[in-house]
Design an enzyme around this catalytic site. Structure first.
Site, PDB file in Angstrom:
ATOM      1  N   HIS A 166       0.822  -1.221   0.000  1.00 38.00           N
ATOM      2  CA  HIS A 166       0.000   0.000   0.000  1.00 38.00           C
ATOM      3  C   HIS A 166       0.853   1.267   0.000  1.00 38.00           C
ATOM      4  CE1 HIS A 166      -3.677  -2.353   1.718  1.00 38.00           C
ATOM      5  NE2 HIS A 166      -3.466  -2.597   0.460  1.00 38.00           N
ATOM      6  N   CYS A 221       8.786  18.280  -8.506  1.00 33.67           N
ATOM      7  CA  CYS A 221       9.332  16.914  -8.557  1.00 33.67           C
ATOM      8  C   CYS A 221      10.818  16.996  -8.885  1.00 33.67           C
ATOM      9  CB  CYS A 221       8.617  16.117  -9.650  1.00 33.67           C
ATOM     10  SG  CYS A 221       9.420  14.562 -10.053  1.00 33.67           S
ATOM     11  N   GLY A 234      -1.680  -8.791  13.055  1.00 34.18           N
ATOM     12  CA  GLY A 234      -2.201  -7.459  13.322  1.00 34.18           C
ATOM     13  C   GLY A 234      -3.011  -6.853  12.204  1.00 34.18           C
TER      14      GLY A 234
HETATM   15  C1  BV8 Z   1      -8.126  -2.625  -5.240  1.00 36.76           C
HETATM   16  C2  BV8 Z   1      -2.914   3.132   2.410  1.00 36.76           C
HETATM   17  C3  BV8 Z   1      -8.309  -3.424  -7.498  1.00 36.76           C
HETATM   18  C4  BV8 Z   1      -3.387   4.511   2.697  1.00 36.76           C
HETATM   19  C5  BV8 Z   1      -4.824   1.590   2.460  1.00 36.76           C
HETATM   20  C6  BV8 Z   1     -13.649  -7.005  -2.606  1.00 36.76           C
HETATM   21  C7  BV8 Z   1     -14.697  -6.927  -1.743  1.00 36.76           C
HETATM   22  C8  BV8 Z   1     -15.037  -5.668  -1.190  1.00 36.76           C
HETATM   23  C9  BV8 Z   1     -14.326  -4.492  -1.489  1.00 36.76           C
HETATM   24  C10 BV8 Z   1     -13.287  -4.588  -2.342  1.00 36.76           C
HETATM   25  C11 BV8 Z   1     -12.954  -5.828  -2.915  1.00 36.76           C
HETATM   26  N1  BV8 Z   1     -11.881  -5.615  -3.711  1.00 36.76           N
HETATM   27  C12 BV8 Z   1     -11.547  -4.286  -3.663  1.00 36.76           C
HETATM   28  C13 BV8 Z   1     -12.395  -3.646  -2.839  1.00 36.76           C
HETATM   29  C14 BV8 Z   1     -12.331  -2.216  -2.543  1.00 36.76           C
HETATM   30  C15 BV8 Z   1     -11.299  -1.867  -1.459  1.00 36.76           C
HETATM   31  C16 BV8 Z   1     -11.672  -2.536  -0.168  1.00 36.76           C
HETATM   32  O1  BV8 Z   1     -11.129  -3.554   0.204  1.00 36.76           O
HETATM   33  N2  BV8 Z   1     -12.599  -1.878   0.528  1.00 36.76           N
HETATM   34  C17 BV8 Z   1     -12.967  -2.394   1.875  1.00 36.76           C
HETATM   35  C18 BV8 Z   1     -13.100  -1.198   2.795  1.00 36.76           C
HETATM   36  C19 BV8 Z   1     -14.190  -3.218   1.806  1.00 36.76           C
HETATM   37  N3  BV8 Z   1      -9.939  -2.234  -1.855  1.00 36.76           N
HETATM   38  C20 BV8 Z   1      -9.255  -1.373  -2.657  1.00 36.76           C
HETATM   39  O2  BV8 Z   1      -9.705  -0.330  -3.106  1.00 36.76           O
HETATM   40  C21 BV8 Z   1      -7.815  -1.788  -2.987  1.00 36.76           C
HETATM   41  N4  BV8 Z   1      -7.579  -1.706  -4.404  1.00 36.76           N
HETATM   42  O3  BV8 Z   1      -8.845  -3.505  -4.857  1.00 36.76           O
HETATM   43  O4  BV8 Z   1      -7.753  -2.457  -6.559  1.00 36.76           O
HETATM   44  C22 BV8 Z   1      -7.346  -4.579  -7.589  1.00 36.76           C
HETATM   45  C23 BV8 Z   1      -7.383  -5.638  -6.709  1.00 36.76           C
HETATM   46  C24 BV8 Z   1      -6.506  -6.729  -6.859  1.00 36.76           C
HETATM   47  C25 BV8 Z   1      -5.556  -6.742  -7.827  1.00 36.76           C
HETATM   48  C26 BV8 Z   1      -5.534  -5.638  -8.712  1.00 36.76           C
HETATM   49  C27 BV8 Z   1      -6.431  -4.567  -8.551  1.00 36.76           C
HETATM   50  C28 BV8 Z   1      -6.792  -0.803  -2.343  1.00 36.76           C
HETATM   51  C29 BV8 Z   1      -6.898  -0.839  -0.878  1.00 36.76           C
HETATM   52  C30 BV8 Z   1      -5.725  -0.052  -0.249  1.00 36.76           C
HETATM   53  C31 BV8 Z   1      -6.197   1.216   0.435  1.00 36.76           C
HETATM   54  N5  BV8 Z   1      -5.108   1.847   1.188  1.00 36.76           N
HETATM   55  N6  BV8 Z   1      -3.768   2.158   3.104  1.00 36.76           N
HETATM   56  C32 BV8 Z   1      -3.288   4.863   4.164  1.00 36.76           C
HETATM   57  O5  BV8 Z   1      -2.765   4.060   4.956  1.00 36.76           O
HETATM   58  O6  BV8 Z   1      -3.707   5.991   4.473  1.00 36.76           O
HETATM   59  S1  BV8 Z   1      -5.838   0.474   3.299  1.00 36.76           S
HETATM   60  C33 BV8 Z   1      -5.442   0.658   4.998  1.00 36.76           C
HETATM   61  O7  BV8 Z   1      -6.573   0.164   5.685  1.00 36.76           O
HETATM   62  C34 BV8 Z   1      -4.278  -0.179   5.481  1.00 36.76           C
HETATM   63  O8  BV8 Z   1      -3.199  -0.198   4.578  1.00 36.76           O
HETATM   64  C35 BV8 Z   1      -4.922  -1.560   5.662  1.00 36.76           C
HETATM   65  O9  BV8 Z   1      -4.957  -2.265   4.446  1.00 36.76           O
HETATM   66  C36 BV8 Z   1      -6.326  -1.176   6.072  1.00 36.76           C
HETATM   67  C37 BV8 Z   1      -6.447  -1.210   7.560  1.00 36.76           C
HETATM   68  O10 BV8 Z   1      -6.512  -2.537   7.925  1.00 36.76           O
HETATM   69  P1  BV8 Z   1      -5.516  -3.110   9.061  1.00 36.76           P
HETATM   70  O11 BV8 Z   1      -4.109  -2.770   8.736  1.00 36.76           O
HETATM   71  O12 BV8 Z   1      -5.901  -4.514   9.229  1.00 36.76           O
HETATM   72  O13 BV8 Z   1      -5.898  -2.206  10.352  1.00 36.76           O
HETATM   73  P2  BV8 Z   1      -7.238  -2.298  11.239  1.00 36.76           P
HETATM   74  O14 BV8 Z   1      -7.194  -1.131  12.149  1.00 36.76           O
HETATM   75  O15 BV8 Z   1      -8.434  -2.532  10.375  1.00 36.76           O
HETATM   76  O16 BV8 Z   1      -7.039  -3.655  12.094  1.00 36.76           O
HETATM   77  C38 BV8 Z   1      -5.975  -3.759  13.011  1.00 36.76           C
HETATM   78  C39 BV8 Z   1      -6.075  -5.155  13.620  1.00 36.76           C
HETATM   79  O17 BV8 Z   1      -4.981  -5.317  14.526  1.00 36.76           O
HETATM   80  C40 BV8 Z   1      -7.377  -5.361  14.408  1.00 36.76           C
HETATM   81  O18 BV8 Z   1      -7.881  -6.664  14.127  1.00 36.76           O
HETATM   82  C41 BV8 Z   1      -6.913  -5.249  15.871  1.00 36.76           C
HETATM   83  O19 BV8 Z   1      -7.650  -6.077  16.724  1.00 36.76           O
HETATM   84  C42 BV8 Z   1      -5.471  -5.756  15.777  1.00 36.76           C
HETATM   85  N7  BV8 Z   1      -4.586  -5.206  16.809  1.00 36.76           N
HETATM   86  C43 BV8 Z   1      -4.645  -3.966  17.398  1.00 36.76           C
HETATM   87  N8  BV8 Z   1      -3.610  -3.835  18.270  1.00 36.76           N
HETATM   88  C44 BV8 Z   1      -2.893  -5.011  18.233  1.00 36.76           C
HETATM   89  C45 BV8 Z   1      -3.500  -5.876  17.273  1.00 36.76           C
HETATM   90  N9  BV8 Z   1      -3.047  -7.113  16.990  1.00 36.76           N
HETATM   91  C46 BV8 Z   1      -1.932  -7.527  17.679  1.00 36.76           C
HETATM   92  N10 BV8 Z   1      -1.266  -6.731  18.592  1.00 36.76           N
HETATM   93  C47 BV8 Z   1      -1.721  -5.490  18.896  1.00 36.76           C
HETATM   94  N11 BV8 Z   1      -1.071  -4.742  19.794  1.00 36.76           N
END
Ligand code: BV8
EC number: 2.3.1.286
Length: 228
Positions: free
Chosen positions: A105, A132, A171
């Site tokens: 990402h 740039c 995580g």
């Molecule tokens: C794409 C960068 C086409 C920017 C990010 C299929 C179904 C539904 C939707 C889609 C689908 N395919 C695509 C989509 C659309 C979309 C998507 O997934 N939407 C979601 C919301 C439904 N995806 C996209 O648009 C992607 N692009 O699909 O292009 C394609 C696909 C394949 C091949 C070619 C083309 C692009 C997505 C990227 C977006 N950019 N980040 C920025 O950071 O500002 S996403 C960003 O959010 C992160 O990078 C990460 O991916 C996500 C957050 O998730 P996590 O990292 O898991 O964080 P979260 O807080 O959710 O969870 C933390 C976990 O840790 C929790 O479970 C918690 O309990 C745990 N935790 C907390 N503390 C601890 C811990 N665990 C252990 N120890 C601890 N101490």
């Protein structure tokens, strides 16, 4: 043994980097559409640049934690038998000693030029829209993958998943695709699958084994098992 490790915001939580979905998460302050989509950038470039400038500046206030350091050790020992893929845009894996980290990402410490598509290491602000260094045009944006954009290095990631003996997820809530689908791909190609997360993730049912707790404890313990 060929291992693929996928990490998310949870691995950096103990370093003080906010996660996305936890109560005090990053998205709490903003809704995703307003800061992490190309449309948001086109609509309000300064607002989005400031959001990422703050996160970039914050990196100097955080340190890698024992989970990053343990994966750094594993990277040292396994070399190319480990493919470390992260959804995180921070630099804590590298500062924890890991080599060749796959930032699917993107990275905060890089700028992407919308004019020449050049990617330049960047440690300062972008909200003053500097030129740039390659083409001189002031079209630099954060080098992060926004929703609706294609993640980086998908070919390399898919190849590693297909030949993996073990897939480990650390995580991550398993809410964002295509990363959330990696466990199924690895499993379909015969890999063993292990989840290390604070709580069961959205995809926990796809894992052969799940250990729940703090990454700072679970990851060093798991790495000790692997290198034992
Ligand atoms: C794409 C960068 C086409 C920017 C990010 C299929 C179904 C539904 C939707 C889609 C689908 N395919 C695509 C989509 C659309 C979309 C998507 O997934 N939407 C979601 C919301 C439904 N995806 C996209 O648009 C992607 N692009 O699909 O292009 C394609 C696909 C394949 C091949 C070619 C083309 C692009 C997505 C990227 C977006 N950019 N980040 C920025 O950071 O500002 S996403 C960003 O959010 C992160 O990078 C990460 O991916 C996500 C957050 O998730 P996590 O990292 O898991 O964080 P979260 O807080 O959710 O969870 C933390 C976990 O840790 C929790 O479970 C918690 O309990 C745990 N935790 C907390 N503390 C601890 C811990 N665990 C252990 N120890 C601890 N101490």
């Amino acid at each position: 043994m060929k291992i693929v490790v996928l990490t998310g915001a949870g691995i950096s939580a103990e370093s003080g980097v906010p996660t996305f979905r936890d109560s005090d998460g990053l998205w709490e302050g903003h809704n995703v559409e307003d800061v992490a989509t190309p449309e948001a950038y086109d609509a309000r470039p300064s607002f989005v640049q400031k959001f990422y400038d703050e996160r970039r500046a914050f990196l100097s206030k955080v340190e890698p934690n024992p989970a990053h350091v343990a994966l750094g050790r594993l990277s040292e020992l396994l070399g190319s038998d480990l493919t470390l893929v992260t959804q995180n845009i921070d630099d804590l894996h590298e500062r924890g000693g890991a080599h060749d980290v796959v930032h699917m990402h993107g990275e905060l410490l890089s700028a992407l030029c919308r004019a020449c598509t050049g990617r330049t290491p960047w440690h300062k602000e972008l909200s003053d829209f500097p030129p740039c260094p390659r083409c001189g045009v002031s079209e630099l944006r954060p080098d992060v993958v926004w929703f609706g954009e294609i993640p980086y290095e998908m070919g390399r990631i898919q190849a590693a998943l297909m030949r993996a003996d073990l897939f480990v997820s650390v995580g991550t809530s398993g809410a964002v695709y295509p990363a959330a689908g990696f466990v199924q791909m690895a499993k379909a190609c015969g890999a063993k699958t292990l989840e290390l997360n604070l709580v069961p993730s959205d995809g926990t049912a796809f894992f052969d084994e799940a250990r729940h707790g703090l990454a700072g404890e679970l990851v060093p313990a798991w790495v000790d098992e692997v290198i034992a």
